[in-house]
Design a protein around this motif. Structure first.
Motif, mmCIF file in Angstrom:
data_model
loop_
_atom_site.group_PDB
_atom_site.id
_atom_site.type_symbol
_atom_site.label_atom_id
_atom_site.label_comp_id
_atom_site.label_asym_id
_atom_site.label_seq_id
_atom_site.Cartn_x
_atom_site.Cartn_y
_atom_site.Cartn_z
ATOM 1 N N GLN A 65 0.839 -1.192 0.000
ATOM 2 C CA GLN A 65 0.000 0.000 0.000
ATOM 3 C C GLN A 65 0.879 1.249 0.000
ATOM 4 O O GLN A 65 2.100 1.172 0.175
ATOM 5 C CB GLN A 65 -0.915 -0.010 1.222
ATOM 6 N N LEU A 66 0.250 2.400 -0.164
ATOM 7 C CA LEU A 66 0.972 3.667 -0.105
ATOM 8 C C LEU A 66 1.513 3.894 1.305
ATOM 9 O O LEU A 66 0.831 3.588 2.291
ATOM 10 C CB LEU A 66 0.054 4.834 -0.467
ATOM 11 N N VAL A 67 2.731 4.435 1.392
ATOM 12 C CA VAL A 67 3.299 4.791 2.687
ATOM 13 C C VAL A 67 3.849 6.208 2.622
ATOM 14 O O VAL A 67 4.188 6.714 1.546
ATOM 15 C CB VAL A 67 4.423 3.812 3.116
ATOM 16 N N THR A 68 3.913 6.846 3.765
ATOM 17 C CA THR A 68 4.510 8.181 3.859
ATOM 18 C C THR A 68 5.781 8.091 4.701
ATOM 19 O O THR A 68 5.926 7.203 5.549
ATOM 20 C CB THR A 68 3.551 9.198 4.505
ATOM 21 N N ALA A 69 6.699 9.016 4.460
ATOM 22 C CA ALA A 69 7.967 9.022 5.190
ATOM 23 C C ALA A 69 8.487 10.444 5.298
ATOM 24 O O ALA A 69 8.188 11.304 4.452
ATOM 25 C CB ALA A 69 8.989 8.137 4.486
ATOM 26 N N ARG A 70 9.272 10.682 6.336
ATOM 27 C CA ARG A 70 9.888 11.997 6.551
ATOM 28 C C ARG A 70 11.411 11.867 6.548
ATOM 29 O O ARG A 70 11.949 10.811 6.874
ATOM 30 C CB ARG A 70 9.422 12.601 7.882
ATOM 31 N N LYS A 88 24.557 21.168 6.656
ATOM 32 C CA LYS A 88 23.947 22.364 7.243
ATOM 33 C C LYS A 88 22.479 22.146 7.551
ATOM 34 O O LYS A 88 21.977 22.562 8.595
ATOM 35 C CB LYS A 88 24.136 23.548 6.294
ATOM 36 N N SER A 89 21.770 21.476 6.644
ATOM 37 C CA SER A 89 20.340 21.245 6.853
ATOM 38 C C SER A 89 20.071 20.123 7.850
ATOM 39 O O SER A 89 18.980 20.012 8.408
ATOM 40 C CB SER A 89 19.670 20.892 5.522
ATOM 41 N N GLY A 90 21.068 19.270 8.060
ATOM 42 C CA GLY A 90 20.907 18.146 8.969
ATOM 43 C C GLY A 90 20.337 16.906 8.306
ATOM 44 O O GLY A 90 20.242 15.847 8.922
ATOM 45 N N GLU A 91 19.967 16.987 7.021
ATOM 46 C CA GLU A 91 19.327 15.858 6.338
ATOM 47 C C GLU A 91 20.322 14.843 5.799
ATOM 48 O O GLU A 91 19.919 13.808 5.275
ATOM 49 C CB GLU A 91 18.451 16.365 5.189
ATOM 50 N N GLN A 169 25.379 9.659 4.097
ATOM 51 C CA GLN A 169 24.142 8.948 4.370
ATOM 52 C C GLN A 169 22.951 9.888 4.453
ATOM 53 O O GLN A 169 23.038 10.986 4.988
ATOM 54 C CB GLN A 169 24.249 8.174 5.699
ATOM 55 N N THR A 170 21.826 9.429 3.910
ATOM 56 C CA THR A 170 20.519 10.051 4.131
ATOM 57 C C THR A 170 19.577 8.949 4.590
ATOM 58 O O THR A 170 19.820 7.770 4.339
ATOM 59 C CB THR A 170 19.973 10.715 2.856
ATOM 60 N N ALA A 171 18.511 9.347 5.263
ATOM 61 C CA ALA A 171 17.598 8.330 5.793
ATOM 62 C C ALA A 171 16.190 8.880 5.936
ATOM 63 O O ALA A 171 15.980 10.084 6.106
ATOM 64 C CB ALA A 171 18.087 7.831 7.154
ATOM 65 N N MET A 172 15.222 7.966 5.852
ATOM 66 C CA MET A 172 13.816 8.286 6.082
ATOM 67 C C MET A 172 13.426 7.811 7.482
ATOM 68 O O MET A 172 13.941 6.803 7.975
ATOM 69 C CB MET A 172 12.931 7.578 5.060
ATOM 70 N N LYS A 173 12.503 8.521 8.092
ATOM 71 C CA LYS A 173 11.976 8.108 9.390
ATOM 72 C C LYS A 173 10.442 8.147 9.331
ATOM 73 O O LYS A 173 9.847 8.605 8.350
ATOM 74 C CB LYS A 173 12.472 9.041 10.494
ATOM 75 N N ASN A 225 9.918 17.883 3.180
ATOM 76 C CA ASN A 225 10.286 16.951 4.250
ATOM 77 C C ASN A 225 9.451 15.671 4.269
ATOM 78 O O ASN A 225 9.709 14.788 5.087
ATOM 79 C CB ASN A 225 10.161 17.636 5.621
ATOM 80 N N VAL A 226 8.465 15.591 3.408
ATOM 81 C CA VAL A 226 7.570 14.435 3.412
ATOM 82 C C VAL A 226 7.489 13.838 2.015
ATOM 83 O O VAL A 226 7.457 14.561 1.019
ATOM 84 C CB VAL A 226 6.147 14.822 3.891
#
Length: 261
Positions: A65-70, A88-91, A169-173, A225-226
């Protein structure tokens, strides 16, 4: 015995039997037509001069199914890990290995061990791509990769001597099913059906080679962010020596196709 009534009854029974036989015949014809249509829609890739893998991933009883992530902010993680700095952005985070890891000759066991022990949620990443100067891992959700996403990726820079000493590295939460009444889990279409969609939409031509097909999550809506992620088949096609990547909606009767050169 009233022969006249008996005769009438027999005629009536005979008519009923014939009506039942007619309906049975019509039902068989309909089922036969449905089967014929299914056979007509199935593409004979060998006959069309298109090569596809002998073994494709099974999706029996797989529903998605569809999922959302930040986007994850690495600020606090970097504060508690001296070998990690954040952008700088922390992402995004940049990490330095205290000891170089040799990744030459396709030896990645030491690198995977390092990731599991030292990288943020390292167990959630799987090997995706290997180049001469870079090894790329993708974040996963429910054991399926988040594909082609710069915000869910782990990259190790490889030096000329085949060793790596740094990564980004980047990551979704907060990955979870999207809200909405129409977001029930749906059965995933087979990889072959996804490849057939490429053929029906004229993305596949004679002498093309389908290199591989894998199931994962692909971004369909992206805000700062989403993101909204959807089940897709990633299919790589070799056309006259050029590799093109396609993303085909995996749980739709009329799937949308995205092309990535």
């Amino acid at each position: 015995m009233n022969w006249k009534k008996t005769k009438t009854l027999l005629i009536f029974v005979f008519i009923l039997v014939n009506i039942m036989l007619v309906f049975t015949y019509i039902d068989k014809v309909k089922k036969s037509n449905i089967n014929d249509i299914g056979k007509e829609n199935a593409v004979n890739f060998h006959q069309e001069g298109i090569e596809i893998p002998d073994k494709l991933p099974s999706v029996k009883n797989v529903k998605m199914q569809l999922v959302t992530a930040r986007s994850f902010d690495f600020t606090n993680f970097a504060k508690s890990h001296s070998d990690v700095t954040r952008t700088k952005s922390g992402e995004a985070a940049k990490g330095n290995l205290s000891d170089e890891i040799d990744v030459g000759n396709d030896q990645y066991s030491d690198l995977k061990s390092y990731i599991q022990k030292n990288v943020y949620k390292g167990d959630d990443y799987e090997l995706s791509k290997i180049d001469d100067n870079e090894v790329t891992f993708e974040q996963t959700y429910n054991n399926y990769p988040i594909m082609d996403n710069v915000k869910a990726r782990l990259k190790f820079k490889v030096d000329s001597d085949g060793k790596t000493s740094s990564y980004t590295q980047t990551a979704m939460k907060s990955i979870k099913p999207s809200n909405g009444a129409n977001n029930d889990k749906k059965q995933v279409n087979s990889a072959k059906k996804a490849i057939e969609q490429l053929y029906f939409n004229r993305y596949l031509k004679r002498n093309d080679e389908v290199r591989n097909a894998r199931l994962g999550y692909y971004t369909v809506v992206e805000e700062p962010n989403v993101q909204v992620l959807q089940a897709n088949w990633e299919i790589k096609v070799n056309h006259k020596g050029k590799i093109t990547t396609y993303y085909v909606e995996a749980a739709s009767n009329n799937p949308k196709i995205n092309k990535k050169d």
